[in-house]
Motif scaffolding. Sequence first.
Motif, short mmCIF file in Angstrom:
data_model
loop_
_atom_site.label_atom_id
_atom_site.label_comp_id
_atom_site.label_asym_id
_atom_site.label_seq_id
_atom_site.Cartn_x
_atom_site.Cartn_y
_atom_site.Cartn_z
N ARG A 51 0.84 -1.19 0.00
CA ARG A 51 0.00 0.00 0.00
C ARG A 51 0.88 1.24 0.00
O ARG A 51 1.92 1.28 0.66
N GLY A 52 0.43 2.23 -0.75
CA GLY A 52 1.21 3.46 -0.83
C GLY A 52 0.35 4.68 -1.03
O GLY A 52 -0.84 4.59 -1.35
N LEU A 53 0.98 5.82 -0.83
CA LEU A 53 0.35 7.12 -1.05
C LEU A 53 1.01 7.77 -2.25
O LEU A 53 2.23 7.84 -2.33
N SER A 54 0.20 8.24 -3.19
CA SER A 54 0.73 8.88 -4.39
C SER A 54 0.29 10.34 -4.42
O SER A 54 -0.91 10.64 -4.29
N LEU A 55 1.25 11.26 -4.57
CA LEU A 55 0.91 12.68 -4.64
C LEU A 55 0.05 12.91 -5.87
O LEU A 55 0.42 12.53 -6.99
N LEU A 56 -1.10 13.52 -5.68
CA LEU A 56 -2.08 13.67 -6.75
C LEU A 56 -2.43 15.14 -6.93
O LEU A 56 -3.15 15.72 -6.11
N SER A 57 -1.92 15.74 -8.00
CA SER A 57 -2.27 17.13 -8.30
C SER A 57 -3.51 17.21 -9.17
O SER A 57 -4.16 18.25 -9.24
N GLY A 58 -3.80 16.13 -9.86
CA GLY A 58 -4.89 16.10 -10.84
C GLY A 58 -4.39 16.16 -12.26
O GLY A 58 -5.14 15.92 -13.20
N GLY A 59 -3.09 16.49 -12.43
CA GLY A 59 -2.50 16.51 -13.75
C GLY A 59 -2.33 15.11 -14.31
O GLY A 59 -2.47 14.11 -13.59
N LEU A 60 -2.00 15.02 -15.59
CA LEU A 60 -1.92 13.72 -16.25
C LEU A 60 -0.88 12.82 -15.59
O LEU A 60 -1.14 11.65 -15.33
N GLU A 78 -3.60 5.20 -2.50
CA GLU A 78 -4.45 6.33 -2.10
C GLU A 78 -3.74 7.62 -2.50
O GLU A 78 -2.52 7.65 -2.61
N GLY A 79 -4.50 8.66 -2.73
CA GLY A 79 -3.92 9.92 -3.17
C GLY A 79 -3.67 10.88 -2.01
O GLY A 79 -4.32 10.81 -0.96
N VAL A 80 -2.73 11.79 -2.22
CA VAL A 80 -2.45 12.86 -1.27
C VAL A 80 -2.37 14.17 -2.05
O VAL A 80 -1.68 14.24 -3.08
N THR A 81 -3.08 15.18 -1.58
CA THR A 81 -2.96 16.50 -2.19
C THR A 81 -2.77 17.53 -1.09
O THR A 81 -3.03 17.25 0.09
N PHE A 82 -2.32 18.71 -1.47
CA PHE A 82 -1.98 19.75 -0.50
C PHE A 82 -2.76 21.01 -0.81
O PHE A 82 -2.91 21.38 -1.98
N PHE A 84 -2.06 29.11 -2.73
CA PHE A 84 -1.32 29.21 -3.97
C PHE A 84 -1.72 28.19 -5.02
O PHE A 84 -1.35 28.33 -6.19
N PHE A 85 -2.43 27.16 -4.65
CA PHE A 85 -2.97 26.24 -5.64
C PHE A 85 -4.24 25.58 -5.13
O PHE A 85 -4.40 25.32 -3.96
N ASP A 86 -5.11 25.31 -6.07
CA ASP A 86 -6.46 24.84 -5.78
C ASP A 86 -6.51 23.31 -5.87
O ASP A 86 -6.07 22.73 -6.86
N PRO A 87 -7.05 22.64 -4.86
CA PRO A 87 -7.11 21.17 -4.90
C PRO A 87 -8.26 20.62 -5.73
O PRO A 87 -8.47 19.40 -5.76
N ALA A 145 -9.85 14.27 -9.99
CA ALA A 145 -9.09 13.11 -10.45
C ALA A 145 -9.27 11.92 -9.51
O ALA A 145 -9.41 10.78 -9.96
N ALA A 146 -9.25 12.18 -8.21
CA ALA A 146 -9.42 11.09 -7.25
C ALA A 146 -10.77 10.41 -7.43
O ALA A 146 -10.88 9.18 -7.36
N ALA A 147 -11.80 11.22 -7.67
CA ALA A 147 -13.12 10.65 -7.89
C ALA A 147 -13.15 9.80 -9.15
O ALA A 147 -13.73 8.70 -9.17
N ALA A 148 -12.50 10.30 -10.23
CA ALA A 148 -12.49 9.55 -11.48
C ALA A 148 -11.69 8.25 -11.36
O ALA A 148 -12.04 7.23 -11.95
N LEU A 149 -10.60 8.30 -10.59
CA LEU A 149 -9.74 7.12 -10.42
C LEU A 149 -10.29 6.15 -9.37
O LEU A 149 -9.85 5.01 -9.28
N GLY A 150 -11.22 6.64 -8.55
CA GLY A 150 -11.77 5.80 -7.49
C GLY A 150 -10.80 5.57 -6.36
O GLY A 150 -10.75 4.47 -5.78
N VAL A 151 -10.01 6.59 -6.02
CA VAL A 151 -9.06 6.46 -4.92
C VAL A 151 -9.43 7.41 -3.78
O VAL A 151 -9.97 8.50 -4.01
N LYS A 152 -9.13 7.00 -2.59
CA LYS A 152 -9.31 7.86 -1.43
C LYS A 152 -8.29 8.99 -1.51
O LYS A 152 -7.13 8.77 -1.87
N LEU A 153 -8.72 10.20 -1.16
CA LEU A 153 -7.83 11.35 -1.25
C LEU A 153 -7.63 11.96 0.14
O LEU A 153 -8.59 12.34 0.82
N HIS A 154 -6.38 12.06 0.56
CA HIS A 154 -6.02 12.73 1.79
C HIS A 154 -5.62 14.16 1.47
O HIS A 154 -4.77 14.38 0.59
#
Length: 336
Positions: free
Chosen positions: A12-21, A38-42, A46-49, A55-64
């Motif tokens: 299991r791992g956490l992948s930084l998810l900006s929403g970009g390709l 699972e995804g992680v965003t910040f 300065f930037f909008d999540p 993207a998390a919804a489309a991929l079906g992953v939990k987003l932290h």
Amino acid sequence: MSGTENRPTACRGLSLLSGGLDSQLAVCVLREAGAEVEGVTFTTPFFDPAAARKAAAALGVKLHEIDFTADEIALVENPPHGFGGAMNPCIDCHATMIKRAGELMAALGYDFVATGEVVNQRPMSQNRQSLGVVEKCSGLAGRLVRPLSAQLLAPTIPETEGKLDRSKLLGLQGRRREEQFALAKKFGLVDYPSPAGGCKLTEKGFGRRLRDLMEHEGLGDRRLVELLLIARRFRFPDGTGLVLGRDARENDAIRKLRREGELLLSPVSVPGPTALVTTQGSAETLARLPALVAAWSKYDKFAGEIVVRIVSDGGETRTSVPRPYARDPFLQHQIF
């Protein structure tokens, strides 16, 4: 020996998810390599999540979601590895994000943190040296997986332990994106923003606003940092700072953000902007601010004087300003 004995053990791992390709592809590739992701965003001013959430919804992953504002401001004030083309401390920002994700990884008992970085895609922040610096500074040596370029990098602990199938990871490099577009088609990814970054700190115009705020009011008041995203801004030679709304939405936001010690100005006889004086300088400049509000008001068909309301800690006063047939150069050349 059965055919399943050599298969990697699921990790299991956490992948930084900006929403970009690239960040979406990283999730897809990791799944193919045997990982539960699972995804992680910040979140910062300065930037909008929003793109990450979509993207998390489309991929079906939990987003932290991690509030990164204090970290980002500290890095802007003192970037150990300097800035990029504007006020963007990208190397230190990436390292700190990965460090924060690593803390969550440890708390959850997961095996790795991943990013969508591609070797040499960005000449300053994604060359091999910068990637190495980020890994070292993040404190995640051996636990930081870059699935899109993993074949070009040393194997990570999840790979050597047999938990993550290295043969399923990729060896992308460079700025050309044909392979990413092909992978997007393969994985059925159709909704992703253009690779423009999305971080306000990379914009030189925003950087000028941020530096001005840092040099005058400082970055300790999050409210003032968030105000950088809207409105016209003025800085007068005596240090007086003013934020001027451009529409009803911004005017409403400015009114709600006023705090003790600040002046709020707005026209009452004609439609026009609301102004918040964030730093008060000389009495001479303050006396001229109602004229600024009047100058930016919609007074074209108004025949008389413009009445401006001034709200302070002492209450409300009103002053009349002669119709401004021409904008005072002193009031307009300070715009940025």
